[in-house]
Every structure is written in C-alpha cells, then in structure tokens.
Design a protein around this motif. Structure first.
Motif, PDB file in Angstrom:
ATOM      1  N   ARG A  77     -19.778  70.379  40.668  1.00 38.76           N
ATOM      2  CA  ARG A  77     -18.449  69.922  40.086  1.00 38.76           C
ATOM      3  C   ARG A  77     -17.510  69.831  41.014  1.00 38.76           C
ATOM      4  O   ARG A  77     -17.087  70.756  41.895  1.00 38.76           O
TER       5      ARG A  77
ATOM      6  N   ASP B  97     -19.982  74.820  29.114  1.00 44.86           N
ATOM      7  CA  ASP B  97     -19.990  75.228  30.396  1.00 44.86           C
ATOM      8  C   ASP B  97     -19.488  76.799  30.457  1.00 44.86           C
ATOM      9  O   ASP B  97     -18.825  77.309  29.403  1.00 44.86           O
TER      10      ASP B  97
ATOM     11  N   GLY C  24     -21.429  74.059  38.151  1.00 44.54           N
ATOM     12  CA  GLY C  24     -21.288  74.330  36.897  1.00 44.54           C
ATOM     13  C   GLY C  24     -22.486  74.539  36.157  1.00 44.54           C
ATOM     14  O   GLY C  24     -23.733  73.962  36.399  1.00 44.54           O
TER      15      GLY C  24
ATOM     16  N   SER D 270     -11.491  81.122  38.158  1.00 44.52           N
ATOM     17  CA  SER D 270     -12.155  80.665  36.558  1.00 44.52           C
ATOM     18  C   SER D 270     -12.242  81.971  35.751  1.00 44.52           C
ATOM     19  O   SER D 270     -12.630  81.900  34.598  1.00 44.52           O
TER      20      SER D 270
END
Length: 634
Positions: free
Chosen positions: A415, A374, A182, A446
């Motif tokens: 993460r 993030d 991350g 993502s």
C-alpha cells in the motif's frame, strides 16, 4: 586544559608517530567551488581505458546527482507556501475525516499524521477531499472514485493506504515508497467447538473412521473364508469351521473388548484371531489417548482460515465496497480472481457502510457472515467491542470475545500514496516517506492505540474446558440408533408372526387339521384373537394348532381312573360332577369322578365334559389311549 608536563610527554611520544596520510582516495571525484568536476589525473604511461574508467561516466553520474539536488532545491522553494488539494478515503483508522460546520473537512489517521509531518518540513497547506462513493476505483468502476480524482488532476495527492493493483497503474502513479504490506483478515463468530472436531469422533479424521468401518465389515468374512479354505486344503477334521455369523460377532466383540466363546484349535486360526486382537488393542489405545487429549489439551481452530475454506465451503462473506478485496476479486489477473463466481452466486457482499462496528453486528453477529477487513481496522474494531462488552460482564471471557480472527491473511497487498501521472511531488515526498517507514514510525502509528497483548485470541486459555452436550452428542446418536433398530426388528417380528399365523390358519382350514374328534374347532390362538374378532356367536373362527400355545392337553389315560397322584392337578381340570341317570357306567366310584364309560360302535369310550361344556370321548382300550395321549402331547 592540558598542563605543560602533558604537552611535553605528548611531543615526545609523537616523535615516533608515522607521518599523516594526506593523499586522496584513488577513485574520488573532485569538484571545484562551482560544482564542476576537476579532471582526474592518470599516470603518464596509462590510458583511461586501461584504468577501467570511462571518461564520460563520472561526469554524467555527478551531473545527474547535481541536477537532482538542484531540482529538489527548486521544488522546496516552489512548494513553500503552496496550497495542496489532498484526496483521501474513509478508512478508519488509517485515514478518515471530520466534517466541520463550514463544509470543510479535517483529515485524521495515520495518513494525515504523515501529511502533517511533510507539511511542517516543506511548509505547505492543504485541504481534504473525499470521493463521492468513497471507493478506490477501477477501469470498470471509475466514476466518483479516488482514482478518477487523481487521474483527472482534481487533487495533487491521494493520502490513503491504497493497495497497489495492476489495473489502476494505467491511471495513477503509485509512490515508490511502500508504506506497509496490507493484510486483510477474516473475522467470524466464535464457534462453540473447535473445527478439528469434538466428542467421540474427534480423535480420528474422516478417512480413518471409514477404514475402521471397512475393516469391521471385511475382517469377519475374511476369517470365515480362510478357515474354510484351510480345512479344505488340509483335510483337518479337528478344527470345525465357524459360521459367518460367529466370525462377524467375534470381530465386533473384540472391538468392544469383550471375550469370545470361540476357541480355535488350528494354529493358523489362532494367528488370525490374535492378529485382530492386537490391531484392536493398538487402535483402542490410540483412540483413548487422543480422546483425552482432545477433551483437555486440544488447540482451538476455526472453520474458515484461508481463501480455499471460503471457496470450498461456499461461505458468505462481506467486505468494504470499493476496497482492495473487491477489486482483487473482480480483476482477472489478481490473486483472488477465483472468488469471482461467488459474487455471481450472491455469496459475497460489499457494504457501503464505513462503520466497521455496524458491519460486525449486522453481518457477522446476526447473519453469521465472515467479515474481511485490513488488520489495523480489525484490531481497533475488536478492541473497542471488547471494551464495551467488558462493561456488561467483567469476568466471563465468552461474553467479552464472541468473535474470532483468523491468523492466515485473506489478501496481501503493498500500500502506498498515489499521485497524478507526471507529478513531481513523488520525488520530493518519497524520500521522506522512506525514512518514516525504515525508522518504524509508520508501523508504530498504526498500532499506537492498541494494547500490547493480543485481543481475543483464538484459544481463550482462561476458560475451563467442560464437557458439553455437543461432546456427548455421538453417544446420544448411538443410543437412538440402537433403540430405533431394535424397534424396527421388533415390528418386523410381529409382522412375520402375524403373516405366519394367517398362513397356518389357512392351511388348517383347507385340510381340516386342528379339529376335535366330535367335529368342534380348537380355540384360535391369542394372536389370531387379537387381530380378528367374532361378529356373532354363530360364526366360528378357523381352528389353530395348540403346539406352542399355553393349552393344557387332556390328562393321561391312567389319571382318569386314579383319584390323585402326580397328575391330580391336571385331572381335576377335566373332571366334572357326575351325570345323573345316564346310560353308562360311572368310573372311579366316587362323587368327584365325572367319567362315564359307554360302548360306542363296538368300542369302549370314556365320556366327560370339557371346559367349554362339550362332550369329549376318550378311548378306553390301551392302544387307542396311547395314540390319543401321543397326539395331544407330542
């Protein structure tokens, strides 16, 4: 289907083929039908130790693999049809939930896409829980946190992208498979100009300007001292030393590329002047080139790019409450622990609001904070904001992209998912998670809702670079400073003029200077008339000198007796109509001649009336007239 001819040809070719190698590899471990390892045969004359093999290692290694396989098979059988309790966080877009009318929640985001994949493969069901405070948790922030739910086995699994922090390892077991690394990025208002500078000061950095200023102040005195030293050592009288003011003005004039009236004769002095000219030529050339580059081709940079920028400039920033950034700051042995004092000084804000758009508008747009979030959340947030603003203005990129994102990460952390300590789900799920990560599926999930192009980059290449007032602000400052300095000097001149006039008037009053032969005061100067006024006609102001004032002195002695000529205009000023029946002799013999000759104290004088109606005596004798003329003119 092969034909008969092909089979015959193949049989003929195989006659010369080498025989098949049916021997097994030397280090192969063979097992029987019950998965029991068969004994490995060694040559008769060789011991096991000489062969480099430990008799127990192959059996134990194989037994471990077999036990692991058996355990995984048992876990598959156990989890089939099992109902799991899964905790998560409201961390859009990686993990978020939807609350149904019956009070249950449905998980969404990348985390639950992974969970749904595991669900189909292992045939289990689940329900979703969210901690009351929507925080990860820490030893000092344990209540109503995700860590508490996992530690107390209130849930079987924490499906969220949880940063791997040192203090939390005592309470949960992190997955052995890292989902991603991350990166927390800073988002801020897009500045009007680049942080590298703009305008007249942009080409050089701060210390270059300081050294240029020092050189301007130092080179003039240095040249002056060297010229004086050279003259004293050589005794050369041809090269006259210049004053310090001339040397300083030469240095400043050369900087402005102006000529100089100084013409040194000595070679050493010429070299000093030429050295400064060469230095200024190179300096101004670099300045002109860099100024052009900065105004046209300069790369846009942000004022805050790293953690050190936030720390040294004491910039306010905001991040999510209970997120990885907060715990990385509050934990002593973490990478952001140096920012802990900013929390104590109220420079850091941790928002409970899970809506990133609200934080962006409330903290960044209105209050000028730096928002730390993030990367996936930042990209989604800026993209949605870009789509909304594009409906307001279709072509103006400054309206589309009012925010800018730093390129350097604020924080980096691995993460993973989290399990209760002692849970066996990690052994079952982690190999599957590893396959998803290595195949790039997690990274694809993502970013699947984002465009391939970069959203609102730092340098908006489509905008034209036009000069603004900010680029020319230094020129305005220079003009204001010049006018202010000239006004200050002008005021000082007036003050000194007034003080000197007062001192001169007091001196004349003490010594009786500035009075006429008949005892009358000379009219005060216009400066004194401007500062002092007469209250009545009987009061008289102290006389002042006529030197430097626009006061016409009496005419020369010869002009009194002449009726014209060069001094006629001056003589007419002193002439008055002739006085009737006076005791004296009229001079000049004409009606326009006002002089009356009288004998006073045994001396001849010319009597006439001056401009203010008072009598004025002019000696007739040549020596006395010469002294009188000298007094008024010289």
């Amino acid at each position: 289907m092969a034909t008969g001819i092909e089979l015959l040809v193949a049989a003929a070719l195989c006659v010369a083929c080498p025989p098949l190698n049916e021997s097994l590899p030397a280090n192969l471990i063979q097992v029987d039908s019950d998965n029991v390892p068969l004994p490995t045969e060694l040559p008769i004359d060789m011991e096991a130790s000489d062969a480099g093999l430990d008799e127990d290692v192959p059996a134990e290694t194989l037994e471990t693999l077999i036990n692991k396989k058996i355990k995984l098979r048992e876990m598959r059988d156990w989890i089939g049809g099992k109902h799991l309790r899964i905790a998560t966080l409201e961390d859009y877009p990686l993990s978020y939930t939807e609350l149904l009318e019956n009070g249950s929640r449905i998980g969404h985001g990348v985390s639950f896409q992974i969970i749904d994949f595991l669900k189909k493969k292992f045939n289990f069901t689940y329900e979703v829980y969210v901690p009351q405070d929507n925080i990860i948790g820490s030893p000092t922030d344990f209540d109503r946190s995700l860590i508490e739910m996992v530690n107390k086995s209130l849930v079987d699994l924490a499906a969220a992208f949880i940063p791997s922090l040192s203090e939390q390892r005592r309470y949960v077991y992190y997955s052995t498979t890292t989902l991603d690394e991350g990166e927390w990025i800073m988002v801020m208002q897009r500045p009007r100009e680049s942080a590298s500078g703009s305008g007249l000061l942009a080409p050089f950095e701060f210390w270059v300007w300081i050294l240029i200023l020092v050189s301007l102040l130092a080179v003039g005195p240095i040249i002056y001292v060297l010229i004086i030293l050279r003259n004293r050592l050589t005794g050369d009288s041809n090269q006259q030393p210049y004053s310090l003011g001339h040397c300083a003005w030469f240095v400043y004039g050369a900087l402005m590329k102006q000529g100089s009236t100084l013409s040194p004769i000595a070679d050493s002095t010429r070299l000093l002047f030429a050295t400064w000219w060469i230095f200024i030529t190179i300096l101004t050339s670099f300045y002109t080139a860099n100024l052009t580059a900065f105004l046209t081709l300069s790369k846009f940079t942000l004022p805050y790019n790293t953690v050190n920028d936030i720390l040294t400039k004491n910039k306010h920033f905001v991040s999510m409450r209970g997120g990885g950034v907060e715990y990385a700051i509050r934990t002593t042995n973490e990478s952001l622990s140096m920012l802990n004092r900013m929390i104590l000084n109220n420079y850091a804000v941790f928002s409970d609001e899970t809506n990133d758009t609200f934080n962006l508008q409330n903290y960044v747009e209105r209050n000028g904070y730096v928002f730390v979030r993030d990367r996936p959340a930042i990209n989604i947030m800026l993209y949605q904001d870009y789509l909304y603003r594009k409906t307001i203005s279709y072509s103006d990129e400054k309206i589309h992209c009012p925010f800018a994102m730093a390129k350097e990460p604020f924080l980096k952390k691995k993460r993973t998912f989290a399990y209760p300590i002692g849970s066996n789900l990690s052994a079952l799920f982690d190999p599957e998670l590893l396959n998803l990560v290595e195949s790039g599926i997690v990274k694809h999930l993502s970013a699947k809702d984002l465009p391939s192009a970069e959203i609102c980059p730092q340098d908006l290449g489509g905008t034209e670079r036009q000069l603004r007032n900010g680029d020319l602000m230094m020129t305005y400052y220079i003009m204001l400073a010049g006018f202010a300095t000239s006004m200050a000097v002008f005021t000082t001149e007036l003050l000194f003029r007034y003080v000197n006039s007062r001192q001169e008037a007091n001196k004349w009053a003490r010594h009786g200077i500035g009075r006429t032969p008949n005892g009358q005061s000379v009219a005060p100067s216009r400066w004194l008339r401007g500062w002092r006024r007469l209250d009545s006609g009987n009061r008289q102001l102290l006389g002042t000198s006529t030197h430097g004032q626009n006061v016409t002195p009496p005419p020369p002695y010869q002009s009194i007796f002449s009726g014209g000529g060069h001094g006629d205009s001056l003589g007419n000023r002193w002439r008055r109509p002739p006085i009737g029946n006076g005791n004296g002799v009229l001079l000049g013999g004409g009606a326009s001649d006002s002089g009356v000759r009288r004998l006073i104290n045994g001396r001849d004088y010319m009597v006439y009336r001056n401009t203010n109606g008072q009598s004025q005596l002019v000696p007739v004798r040549s020596p006395s007239a010469a002294l009188f003329q000298y007094t008024y003119t010289e």
